[in-house]
Design a protein around this motif. Structure first.
Motif, PDB file in Angstrom:
ATOM      1  N   ASN A 218      -0.113  -0.163  -4.970  1.00  0.00           N
ATOM      2  CA  ASN A 218      -1.138   0.816  -5.333  1.00  0.00           C
ATOM      3  C   ASN A 218      -0.555   2.220  -5.290  1.00  0.00           C
ATOM      4  N   ILE A 219      -1.067   3.080  -6.178  1.00  0.00           N
ATOM      5  CA  ILE A 219      -0.571   4.452  -6.279  1.00  0.00           C
ATOM      6  C   ILE A 219      -1.746   5.412  -6.347  1.00  0.00           C
ATOM      7  N   HIS A 220      -1.519   6.625  -5.853  1.00  0.00           N
ATOM      8  CA  HIS A 220      -2.524   7.697  -5.947  1.00  0.00           C
ATOM      9  C   HIS A 220      -1.808   9.048  -5.952  1.00  0.00           C
ATOM     10  N   HIS A 221      -1.252   9.437  -4.799  1.00  0.00           N
ATOM     11  CA  HIS A 221      -0.616  10.746  -4.634  1.00  0.00           C
ATOM     12  C   HIS A 221       0.664  10.802  -5.469  1.00  0.00           C
ATOM     13  N   HIS A 222       0.777  11.818  -6.333  1.00  0.00           N
ATOM     14  CA  HIS A 222       1.916  11.936  -7.257  1.00  0.00           C
ATOM     15  C   HIS A 222       2.096  10.623  -8.031  1.00  0.00           C
ATOM     16  N   ALA A 223       0.997  10.168  -8.635  1.00  0.00           N
ATOM     17  CA  ALA A 223       0.971   8.864  -9.314  1.00  0.00           C
ATOM     18  C   ALA A 223       2.024   8.747 -10.402  1.00  0.00           C
ATOM     19  N   GLY A 224       2.291   9.808 -11.128  1.00  0.00           N
ATOM     20  CA  GLY A 224       3.303   9.761 -12.188  1.00  0.00           C
ATOM     21  C   GLY A 224       4.686   9.448 -11.644  1.00  0.00           C
TER      22      GLY A 224
ATOM     23  N   PHE B 198       0.853  -1.181   0.000  1.00  0.00           N
ATOM     24  CA  PHE B 198       0.000   0.000   0.000  1.00  0.00           C
ATOM     25  C   PHE B 198       0.895   1.239   0.000  1.00  0.00           C
ATOM     26  N   ALA B 199       0.896   1.967  -1.125  1.00  0.00           N
ATOM     27  CA  ALA B 199       1.785   3.111  -1.287  1.00  0.00           C
ATOM     28  C   ALA B 199       1.058   4.326  -1.845  1.00  0.00           C
ATOM     29  N   ALA B 200      -0.267   4.368  -1.691  1.00  0.00           N
ATOM     30  CA  ALA B 200      -1.066   5.412  -2.326  1.00  0.00           C
ATOM     31  C   ALA B 200      -1.285   6.647  -1.458  1.00  0.00           C
ATOM     32  N   GLY B 201      -0.954   6.570  -0.188  1.00  0.00           N
ATOM     33  CA  GLY B 201      -1.300   7.638   0.746  1.00  0.00           C
ATOM     34  C   GLY B 201      -0.704   8.995   0.415  1.00  0.00           C
ATOM     35  N   ARG B 202      -1.373  10.036   0.926  1.00  0.00           N
ATOM     36  CA  ARG B 202      -0.962  11.420   0.676  1.00  0.00           C
ATOM     37  C   ARG B 202       0.201  11.870   1.565  1.00  0.00           C
ATOM     38  N   GLY B 203       0.356  11.269   2.716  1.00  0.00           N
ATOM     39  CA  GLY B 203       1.444  11.656   3.611  1.00  0.00           C
ATOM     40  C   GLY B 203       1.246  13.028   4.224  1.00  0.00           C
TER      41      GLY B 203
END
Length: 164
Positions: A49-55, A3-8
């Motif tokens: 998984n990705i979300h924040h700064h997905a690129g 799980f690596a999608a968080g915004r931090g």
């Protein structure tokens, strides 16, 4: 699955321009530390998984070069799905009948994953959960060795899977 999608949000302003999973600890990205730990435990197939700064995340994952390892991305760019939703979205990538390790990219620990997997297989468990006893406002609730629910001591929220 990592799980690596968080915004931090607690790491701001660093995460204004860097995904939480790519924040360096001791000169190495947290995501890379987790991948190396999982590789050491024999894992060779990864879903991240990705979300924040997905690129940025996608470029980092595509540049990984570990012989014999396969990396897949579950893209949550449209909406951050949290743990349960992220797992559900990634489920088509996780089929195959093998045990699945779920690991948060921002968890750095000395847990022996191979020992945990052996315990899981020996017990023929549906799921095995590693937790630590540390100060927090959120706690799991137990009935003996069985997870019974969850509580947030700050808000008073309590969720029970069954009555303890």
């Amino acid at each position: 699955m990592i799980f690596a999608a968080g915004r931090g949000s607690r790491l701001k302003p660093v995460t204004d321009h860097t995904p939480k999973a790519l924040v360096k600890v001791g000169g190495k990205e947290m995501l890379l530390r987790v991948i190396e730990k999982l590789l050491g435990a024999g894992v060779r197939f990864f879903v991240i998984n990705i979300h924040h700064h997905a690129g940025q995340m996608r470029r980092f994952i595509e540049a990984l070069d570990f012989p014999g390892a396969t990396f897949r991305v579950s893209d949550e760019s449209d909406a951050l799905l949290d743990t349960g939703g992220g797992l559900k979205k990634a489920s088509p990538l996780l089929s195959g009948g093998q045990d699945i390790i779920l690991y948060n990219a921002d968890v750095l620990c000395t847990l022996d994953l191979e020992e945990m997997r052996e315990y899981h297989q020996q017990k023929k468990a549906l799921a095995t959960l590693a937790v630590s006893n540390r100060p927090s406002s959120r706690y799991f609730l137990w009935d003996g060795n069985e997870l019974a629910g969850w509580t947030n001591e700050k808000t008073g929220q309590r969720i029970m899977a069954k009555e303890a």
